[in-house]
Structures are given as C-alpha cells and as structure tokens.
Write an enzyme that holds these catalytic residues in place. Structure first.
Site, short mmCIF file in Angstrom:
data_model
loop_
_atom_site.label_atom_id
_atom_site.label_comp_id
_atom_site.label_asym_id
_atom_site.label_seq_id
_atom_site.Cartn_x
_atom_site.Cartn_y
_atom_site.Cartn_z
N THR A 1 0.57 10.91 41.12
CA THR A 1 1.80 10.12 41.21
C THR A 1 3.01 11.03 41.09
O THR A 1 2.89 12.22 40.77
CB THR A 1 1.85 9.08 40.08
OG1 THR A 1 1.87 9.78 38.82
CG2 THR A 1 0.63 8.15 40.14
N TYR B 1 -2.84 0.26 23.60
CA TYR B 1 -3.27 0.59 24.96
C TYR B 1 -4.70 0.11 25.19
O TYR B 1 -5.01 -0.51 26.22
CB TYR B 1 -3.18 2.11 25.14
CG TYR B 1 -3.41 2.62 26.53
CD1 TYR B 1 -2.84 2.01 27.64
CD2 TYR B 1 -4.19 3.77 26.75
CE1 TYR B 1 -3.04 2.51 28.92
CE2 TYR B 1 -4.38 4.27 28.02
CZ TYR B 1 -3.81 3.64 29.09
OH TYR B 1 -4.01 4.13 30.36
N ASP C 1 11.47 -8.70 38.11
CA ASP C 1 11.14 -8.24 36.76
C ASP C 1 10.10 -9.20 36.20
O ASP C 1 10.40 -10.35 35.88
CB ASP C 1 12.39 -8.23 35.89
CG ASP C 1 12.12 -7.69 34.49
OD1 ASP C 1 10.94 -7.54 34.11
OD2 ASP C 1 13.10 -7.42 33.76
N LYS D 1 -5.94 -2.85 27.92
CA LYS D 1 -6.87 -2.58 29.02
C LYS D 1 -8.17 -3.36 28.86
O LYS D 1 -8.74 -3.83 29.85
CB LYS D 1 -7.14 -1.07 29.11
CG LYS D 1 -5.91 -0.25 29.52
CD LYS D 1 -5.30 -0.76 30.82
CE LYS D 1 -4.12 0.09 31.28
NZ LYS D 1 -3.49 -0.46 32.52
#
Length: 262
Positions: A208, A173, A72, A177
């Site tokens: 995916t 987001y 993790d 990025k």
C-alpha cells in the site's frame, strides 16, 4: 464481470483502493466510499495520500466503471444513504467491508501507543475499530443483503487479519478482527439458503501507499500488490455457493482464516 456491480467501503487508498482497481480491471461497475474526496484533503506531506477523485482518475482507462461516494461510515445515515443509492440503481453482487480507521493515531505525543496493554489503551481506539469499522460492516451488510437475496446471488467480504486467531499488536485489534470473522461466518450460515456467500479474507503484506513510504522497514520479497486481493474476490464470486472452507495462500500470510464460504 461486465454485469457485476460491487461496493468497496474505504477505497480511497490502501487495500480498498487496490480491490476496487482490480474489480474495475475485470470490467465490473464498482461503487467506492471514502472520507477523503480530493488529494488536497489527504493531509500534509502525503501522509494520507489517496482520494476518491484520485481513484476516479486512475480508473478512467479501465474496462469497468467507478462510482464514488463521499462517506464517513461513523455516521450510520451516510452508510444508509450510499446503500439507498445503489438500491435505486438496480442491485449489488459484491460487498467488500474494508472501511477501517483503526490504524489512525498509532503515535500520540511522540509515543507509539499501538502495542500498549488493554488497560492503557485509549478508548478512541475501541471506538475506531469496533464503533466505526465493525459497526459499519454490519450496517452496510444489513442494508445490501436484501438486494442479494432477491436475486439469489451475491458475496459479502469482510477484510480481516491473523489477529483474529493469535495475539497481534493489541487486544482491541484482536477483538475487532475476531468479531469480523464471526460476523462473516454467521452471515454465511443465514445467507446459505439464499445462495449468497459471506467470507472473511486475510491479506498478507500489501504494498500500500503507507507500506511503500516505509519500505526500508519491510521485507517486500513476498509481498502482494493491492490489486491481488481484488482478483481473489472476483475468483470467489465465480465459485458455486457450497458448504466449503477455502484456504488460500495470500502473500506472507499462509491462509485467509480460512476464507469462510457459505
């Protein structure tokens, strides 16, 4: 690539799993981290289908060798433990920073909260994208860079997206990025004297598990296999480390920001 050793973080499913399988197809030894160890842990009704054990089974007949690490990356000690194990094994040629819990919890109490303006975003989304994903990319890169520097060979890849350059989804987001891109660019600058490269790679629409479960909502005519990105990474490793900016057409996205190559 039989003498190449790679590490893919967050590779139990999705893009990371595809990258790992592509590199294994090329004959590399591939270390893969993930939080989901077995399919039994993957969640009800296959909502998080994909596990490290499942990857191990899928890779059994491929030319390369897979080494799985239950990890993790929100815990720095676990990130460091994986790096120490690889260091003890002899070294690393490719690091793919793919671990990304940022898409989890997009729906809360029946409401799709992903596109909310920044003043209505839950703080846990910042923690997932910045506190876990971005930090894990930095921490793992910091741990493995000395191995690459010592051999004057290596490639660090940050998996990024167009949200770094234009508005896409929500502000957090885009911030995450853009930071992944800047991290790769600055890593490249500092690694250049050591003949080690760093790039930010933008996938297109990737088939995916999650996308295929919702295939009716996508135009898949110009989509890409999850393994495609892994083959791009293998190709990039084979290029000389030079002051160039590579522009690659990847699936529906025209470019990978430019993939920045030191």
């Amino acid at each position: 690539m039989k003498d190449v050793v790679a590490l893919v973080t967050g590779g139990s499913r999705g893009v990371g799993r595809g990258i790992a399988l592509a590199l294994l197809t090329e004959g590399a030894t591939v270390h893969v981290t993930g939080r989901t160890f077995s399919e039994a842990e993957a969640g009800p009704e296959g909502n998080r289908a994909g596990s490290l054990q499942g990857l191990e089974l899928e890779a059994a007949n491929l030319p390369g060798r897979v080494v799985i690490h239950h990890c993790d990356h929100s815990d720095d000690a676990e990130t460091e433990r994986v790096a120490a194990g690889i260091r003890a094994g002899g070294g690393l040629d490719i690091l793919v920073n793919n671990a990304w819990p940022g898409y989890e919890g997009m729906v809360e109490d029946g409401e799709f909260t992903w596109p909310r303006p920044f003043w209505e975003q839950p703080s846990r989304r910042w923690d997932a994208m910045i506190g876990t994903a971005l930090k894990a990319a930095f921490m793992m890169s910091r741990e493995v860079a000395p191995m690459m520097i010592s051999t004057h060979r290596g490639l660090i890849v940050n998996i990024s997206f167009w949200a770094a350059q234009l508005y896409e989804g929500n502000a957090i987001y885009g911030i995450a990025k853009a930071a992944a891109d800047k991290m790769a660019a600055d890593f490249a600058h500092e690694l250049r004297p050591h003949n080690v490269a760093a790039v930010a790679l933008y996938p297109g629409l990737v088939r995916t598990e999650a996308v295929m479960r919702n295939a009716d909502y996508f135009d898949l005519s110009n989509s890409e296999s999850p393994r495609f990105i892994g083959h791009v990474i293998a190709w990039t490793l084979a290029r000389p480390c030079a002051d160039v900016e590579i522009r690659a057409r990847l699936g529906r996205g025209r470019v990978g920001p430019a993939i920045r190559h030191s």
